[in-house]
Structures are given as C-alpha cells and as structure tokens.
Design a protein around this motif. Structure first.
Motif, PDB file in Angstrom:
ATOM      1  N   PHE A 353       7.324  -8.804  -2.869  1.00 19.72           N
ATOM      2  CA  PHE A 353       6.096  -8.700  -1.631  1.00 19.72           C
ATOM      3  C   PHE A 353       6.086  -9.272  -1.185  1.00 19.72           C
ATOM      4  O   PHE A 353       5.277  -9.531   0.560  1.00 19.72           O
ATOM      5  CB  PHE A 353       4.763  -8.580  -2.556  1.00 19.72           C
ATOM      6  CG  PHE A 353       4.379  -7.163  -3.174  1.00 19.72           C
ATOM      7  CD1 PHE A 353       4.694  -5.983  -2.123  1.00 19.72           C
ATOM      8  CD2 PHE A 353       4.564  -7.339  -4.453  1.00 19.72           C
ATOM      9  CE1 PHE A 353       5.126  -4.237  -3.192  1.00 19.72           C
ATOM     10  CE2 PHE A 353       3.523  -5.685  -5.529  1.00 19.72           C
ATOM     11  CZ  PHE A 353       3.963  -4.894  -4.048  1.00 19.72           C
ATOM     12  N   SER A 357       5.305  -7.399   2.408  1.00 17.13           N
ATOM     13  CA  SER A 357       4.276  -6.813   1.766  1.00 17.13           C
ATOM     14  C   SER A 357       3.800  -5.358   1.577  1.00 17.13           C
ATOM     15  O   SER A 357       3.032  -4.774   0.862  1.00 17.13           O
ATOM     16  CB  SER A 357       3.142  -7.449   3.007  1.00 17.13           C
ATOM     17  OG  SER A 357       3.260  -7.318   3.437  1.00 17.13           O
ATOM     18  N   GLN A 358       4.567  -4.878   2.434  1.00 21.26           N
ATOM     19  CA  GLN A 358       4.463  -2.792   2.600  1.00 21.26           C
ATOM     20  C   GLN A 358       5.410  -2.204   2.146  1.00 21.26           C
ATOM     21  O   GLN A 358       5.769  -1.077   2.288  1.00 21.26           O
ATOM     22  CB  GLN A 358       4.678  -2.997   3.820  1.00 21.26           C
ATOM     23  CG  GLN A 358       3.671  -3.388   4.790  1.00 21.26           C
ATOM     24  CD  GLN A 358       2.303  -2.812   4.154  1.00 21.26           C
ATOM     25  OE1 GLN A 358       1.624  -2.486   3.838  1.00 21.26           O
ATOM     26  NE2 GLN A 358       1.470  -4.465   3.824  1.00 21.26           N
ATOM     27  N   ASP A 405      -0.296  -3.632  -7.679  1.00 20.05           N
ATOM     28  CA  ASP A 405      -0.625  -3.143  -6.209  1.00 20.05           C
ATOM     29  C   ASP A 405      -1.558  -4.701  -5.610  1.00 20.05           C
ATOM     30  O   ASP A 405      -1.226  -4.905  -4.496  1.00 20.05           O
ATOM     31  CB  ASP A 405      -1.073  -2.323  -5.603  1.00 20.05           C
ATOM     32  CG  ASP A 405      -0.501  -1.094  -5.671  1.00 20.05           C
ATOM     33  OD1 ASP A 405       1.315  -1.549  -5.634  1.00 20.05           O
ATOM     34  OD2 ASP A 405      -0.606   0.170  -5.955  1.00 20.05           O
ATOM     35  N   ARG A 408       0.215  -7.465  -3.417  1.00 16.76           N
ATOM     36  CA  ARG A 408       0.578  -7.326  -2.256  1.00 16.76           C
ATOM     37  C   ARG A 408       0.518  -8.734  -0.979  1.00 16.76           C
ATOM     38  O   ARG A 408      -1.259  -9.246  -1.339  1.00 16.76           O
ATOM     39  CB  ARG A 408       0.466  -6.086  -1.786  1.00 16.76           C
ATOM     40  CG  ARG A 408       1.220  -5.126  -2.756  1.00 16.76           C
ATOM     41  CD  ARG A 408       0.650  -3.703  -1.037  1.00 16.76           C
ATOM     42  NE  ARG A 408       1.648  -2.800  -1.946  1.00 16.76           N
ATOM     43  CZ  ARG A 408       2.720  -2.339  -1.707  1.00 16.76           C
ATOM     44  NH1 ARG A 408       3.309  -2.675  -0.750  1.00 16.76           N
ATOM     45  NH2 ARG A 408       3.031  -0.977  -2.360  1.00 16.76           N
TER      46      ARG A 408
END
Length: 408
Positions: A353, A357-358, A405, A408
């Motif tokens: 990440f 990060s996306q 998640d 991130r």
C-alpha cells in the motif's frame, strides 16, 4: 555507551545469580539443620541421625541441581522464576510440616497438598524431587517402612500429573477430584493390606480425615495460587495490552508507523490465538511489543530484552519474543508461529500500500504466497503447530479482507 549499558546489565545479572545461589544455599543448609535437630528431638540414635543427615544432603543436592537446571532452561511454570520467594515460602512451610508429621498417625499426613503446592510454584521436576525429599524425612523420623513412602509418593505423583494441566483458565475441579480419589485409594490400601487387623469401618476414619484436611488445604492453596499468579497475570496483561499503555504511547511518539504496525499485528494475533485456543493475552502482547526494540536503535533481542525486563514483562512474553527475534533460537512454540505470520502479513500488505495506496489487492494470493515462502524456508519445521492449525490460521487471515483496508 553500549559497553557501559552491557556492563550494567552484566552486573545486574551477576547480582541476580548471586542472590539465587544464596537462596539455594540457605534452603540446602536449613533443610539439613532442621532434619538433624528433628532427628535429635525424636531421640534417634547417633548413627541414625548421621544417616538422616547424609540422605537429606544427597536429596537436597538433587533439588539444587533441579532448580539450577530449570533456571538455565527457563522451564519454571508461569512466572515462578521471577518470584522465587513464593516457592521458598511454600517450601519452608512444607519442611516444618515434614518434621511435625511423624507425631501424627501414618495415614494422616497431607503430603498430597505439599507435592501439588511445590509443583505449582516451581515446576513438575522440582515438585517431585522436593516432595520426595520431605516425604523421606518424615518416613525416616517416624521409622516407617518403604511402603509408607511409596503410598504417599504415588499419591503425590498423581497430584502433580493431573494439576500439570491447570493453566490460566484455572479449571481445577477435575484434577482435584482425581487426585483426592487416588489419595483415598492409596491410604485405604495401606490400612487394609498393610495393617494386620480385621476389616472394619474404623480403619477408614484416618484416611477420610486426611482427605478432608487435604481438600481444605488444597482449596486454600489454590485460592492463593489464583490470587498471586492467575489473576495477578491477568491484571498485568490488561495493562500492557491497552493501546494507551505508557510504553505503547512512547512507541507512538517515536514512530506512528511502528505503533500502527504493532496495533494491527496484535489484532490479528488476538483473533488467531482465540480460534486456536492459545493464550490470546500472551500472543496479543507479543504482537504489540515485537518491534519495541526499535526505540533503542535496532530491533534486536538485546534491545527488546532490556525494555521487557525494565518494564517487568511476564516471562511468557519474553520467551516467545526471544524465540521470534533472536536469530540463534529455533521457532518451536505455536504462539511464535502465529506472531510470525501475523507480522509478515501486516508488514507485506502495508509495504504494498505504501507503493500504491489505491491498488486493488488480491489478499488471498498475497497470503498464500507468504505461507508458501515461510514453509519453504524451513523456519517452522520444528514448531508444534499442526498442519490443521496452520490451515486454520491461513483461513482466518484470508477472512480479514475488510480489515486490511485500514492499512491503506
């Protein structure tokens, strides 16, 4: 600076070793002196007093060896090595009892309590050896035969065996029932088979009284044990497993990245440990503090150990973290394997990440690759974790897709 710190640590270790040796010498000499004085009090002949001294000396030598060996191998149960005074208190009470029991009928000695108590505050080997020496003192002082020794020895051995399975969940009623039942059978055998009398109900009065006394004393002993060890350690883990613990706050101030890595690792450790029926408080603590040495430069075992000892962490946490961090150690415990995979998964996903990060991550593929790599490396070849438990751990890690998640 490092040399100065090392010198200070070596000095502390030297003081601890000296203190332990003084305690062992005290127990050694005090046992010999008390048994010799007791033999004189019971009006034993000089040659028999000399025999008591010689045999007790040999027995104490074995006990001393067992204590030293347990210290080197760190095989004391719970945190008993750090609180040796508890064992000394139980030992001294048991020693005084051993010289007083010959004044009671042979079937009235509560040695089951002594064997179990000595084991709970040390370990199985020390409990058996010390209990045997004290039992031998009572038998010699009363002039009983070998059958008396073996009747109580078998009862004590069974008591130590069944209570060895008592952990921090503190399920004591089955071990209590088994040990008292075997003790009753052993004492009844002594009364029925070894005493040349006609069978009658009065022969079982002394064994029955013995069992009642043992039950009361065991309940008192176990209450103290739960207060000093079980609930005491629970309070410690409540403190160190709090994200707002001063040491974790200090880590957060030092590096937020390391702090959140610790928090995420601890979360996974806690989840897996509960599913695998491990001591989740211990594993969670290892997840929080496995990178704590970074605050002193490098996250090596020397730095981690210094911090853990400074803050008086439980010995279970220190043992697992040493196994995980020290490159000279082999990974054996299940808890260390859990920490290894949780830390690797968190650090790997966090790194990916940090690159993007996306990005859409295939967590199952990542975790499968991690497991394959670790298994091929041979790092856990000697661990106690079964294949089924390994697969269960992998399943849990894959199920945590939504949680990742947060990285991130």
């Amino acid at each position: 600076m490092k040399q100065k710190k090392a010198a200070v640590r070596n000095e502390k270790v030297g003081i601890q070793v000296m203190k332990k040796n003084i305690e062992n010498i005290f127990l050694f000499l005090f046992t010999i002196i008390v048994s010799a004085l007791a033999a004189y009090f019971y009006h034993m002949e000089t040659i028999r007093i000399a025999g008591v001294i010689i045999i007790v000396t040999a027995g104490c030598g074995c006990v001393w060896f067992g204590i030293e060996k347990s210290s080197q191998e760190k095989s004391f149960l719970f945190d008993n090595e750090e609180h040796f005074g508890r064992f000394m208190a139980v030992y001294l009470l048991a020693l005084l009892g051993s010289v007083a029991f010959p004044m009671l009928p042979v079937g009235g000695w509560p040695y089951l309590v002594i064997f179990i108590g000595l084991m709970l505050f040390s370990n199985q080997m020390i409990g058996i050896s010390v209990g045997s020496v004290l039992l031998m003192i009572s038998v010699m002082l009363q002039g009983s035969d070998a059958s008396t020794f073996f009747i109580y020895f078998i009862g004590g051995l069974v008591g130590i065996t069944v209570f060895s399975y008592v952990d921090k969940s503190f399920k004591i009623w089955l071990p209590l029932l088994v040990s008292l039942s075997v003790q009753m059978v052993c004492l009844s055998i002594q009364e029925v088979l070894l005493v040349n009398e006609v069978l009658n109900i009065y022969m079982f009065i002394i064994p029955a009284v013995n069992i009642m006394v043992c039950l009361i004393l065991l309940l008192i002993l176990l209450k103290y044990f739960s207060f000093s060890i079980i609930y005491g350690s629970r309070n410690i883990y409540m403190d160190i497993n709090d994200p707002e613990c001063p040491l974790l706050v200090e880590l957060k101030t030092f590096s937020k990245e390391e702090y959140y890595r610790a928090v995420h690792t601890a979360y996974l450790c806690d989840r897996i440990a509960k599913r695998l029926n491990l001591d989740y408080a211990v594993v969670k603590a290892c997840g929080y503090y496995h990178r704590i040495g970074i605050m002193r430069g490098e996250n090596n075992w020397e730095n981690v150990s210094a911090i853990l000892q400074e803050y008086k962490f439980p010995i279970e946490v220190q043992t697992i973290l040493q196994e995980y961090i020290d490159k000279n150690e082999i990974i054996i415990s299940k808890e260390t394997v859990v920490l290894l995979f949780c830390d690797t998964v968190i650090s790997s996903i966090s790194y990916l990440f940090s690159q993007n990060s996306q990005a859409n991550m295939d967590y199952q593929k990542i975790i499968t690759a991690i497991f394959k790599k670790k298994l091929e490396s041979g790092m856990i070849d000697y661990s106690r974790l079964t294949f089924g438990e390994l697969q269960e751990m992998k399943k849990i890690l894959v199920e945590e897709k939504l949680y990742y998640d947060f990285l991130r």
